[in-house]
Design a protein around this motif. Structure first.
Motif, PDB file in Angstrom:
ATOM      1  N   ARG A   1       3.348   2.282  -1.936  1.00 19.29           N
ATOM      2  CA  ARG A   1       3.718   2.822  -3.244  1.00 19.29           C
ATOM      3  C   ARG A   1       5.104   3.461  -3.242  1.00 19.29           C
ATOM      4  NH1 ARG A   1      -2.062   4.883  -4.557  1.00 19.29           N
ATOM      5  NH2 ARG A   1      -3.015   2.880  -4.995  1.00 19.29           N
TER       6      ARG A   1
ATOM      7  N   ARG B   1      -5.245   3.113   1.722  1.00 15.60           N
ATOM      8  CA  ARG B   1      -5.044   2.126   0.658  1.00 15.60           C
ATOM      9  C   ARG B   1      -5.168   0.701   1.188  1.00 15.60           C
ATOM     10  NH1 ARG B   1      -1.878   6.320  -1.124  1.00 15.60           N
ATOM     11  NH2 ARG B   1       0.054   5.638  -0.170  1.00 15.60           N
TER      12      ARG B   1
ATOM     13  N   ARG C   1      -8.848   0.049   1.452  1.00 10.93           N
ATOM     14  CA  ARG C   1      -9.514  -0.056   0.139  1.00 10.93           C
ATOM     15  C   ARG C   1      -9.027  -1.241  -0.692  1.00 10.93           C
ATOM     16  NH1 ARG C   1      -8.501   5.348   0.183  1.00 10.93           N
ATOM     17  NH2 ARG C   1      -6.750   5.127  -1.239  1.00 10.93           N
ATOM     18  N   GLU C   2      -7.716  -1.358  -0.850  1.00  9.50           N
ATOM     19  CA  GLU C   2      -7.153  -2.326  -1.786  1.00  9.50           C
ATOM     20  C   GLU C   2      -7.091  -3.747  -1.247  1.00  9.50           C
ATOM     21  OE1 GLU C   2      -3.364  -0.801  -2.978  1.00  9.50           O
ATOM     22  OE2 GLU C   2      -4.237   1.007  -3.855  1.00  9.50           O
TER      23      GLU C   2
ATOM     24  N   ALA D   1       0.808  -1.222   0.000  1.00 13.32           N
ATOM     25  CA  ALA D   1       0.000   0.000   0.000  1.00 13.32           C
ATOM     26  C   ALA D   1       0.842   1.274   0.000  1.00 13.32           C
ATOM     27  CB  ALA D   1      -0.926   0.001   1.223  1.00 13.32           C
TER      28      ALA D   1
END
Length: 135
Positions: free
Chosen positions: A68, A126, A129-130, A66
């Motif tokens: 990045r 993230r 969500r992911e 998450a």
């Protein structure tokens, strides 16, 4: 009177920070907490710190996915452990995701920096969500 969940969450984050930074086992960290605070860490703080530490590799993989272009290993020690605790709380599903995220952001802003708060908020958003929560 027992310490609030917020206070216990803070204690858990700092126990994890100290464990990560020093390599000490939890027992002497609990003793230091009691010496410095006049009481031992609460059941939630101890249980959370131990559970997060035991599962840190899997938690770090979720953070890495998450974050990045960043990894848990490269993060500052305090931010990494605030994130670990919050990801563990998201997975446990005992509090609403918004509460776990807000508490982690508050810890990061108060004890690290406003920038750390933004980093924590972004990563946890993230993760929620992911990767879903509770999985």
């Amino acid at each position: 009177m027992s310490e609030s969940r917020r206070g216990q969450r803070r204690a858990a984050a700092f126990l994890l920070y100290q464990r990560d930074l020093t390599g000490n086992e939890f027992a002497p960290l609990y003793a230091a907490h009691e010496r410095d605070n006049g009481a031992p860490p609460g059941d939630f703080a101890r249980g959370a710190a131990e559970a997060v530490w035991a599962d840190r590799e899997r938690i770090d993989a979720r953070i890495d996915a998450a974050a990045r272009d960043w990894t848990a290993e490269r993060m500052a020690v305090l931010e990494r452990n605030i994130l670990r605790l919050a990801v563990w709380e998201l997975q446990a599903g005992e509090v609403p995701p918004a509460v776990a995220i807000d508490e982690a952001v508050t810890l990061a802003k108060r004890y690290a920096s406003p920038e750390a708060g933004a980093l924590v908020n972004g990563v946890l958003g993230r993760v929620a969500r992911e990767h879903g929560v509770g999985s």
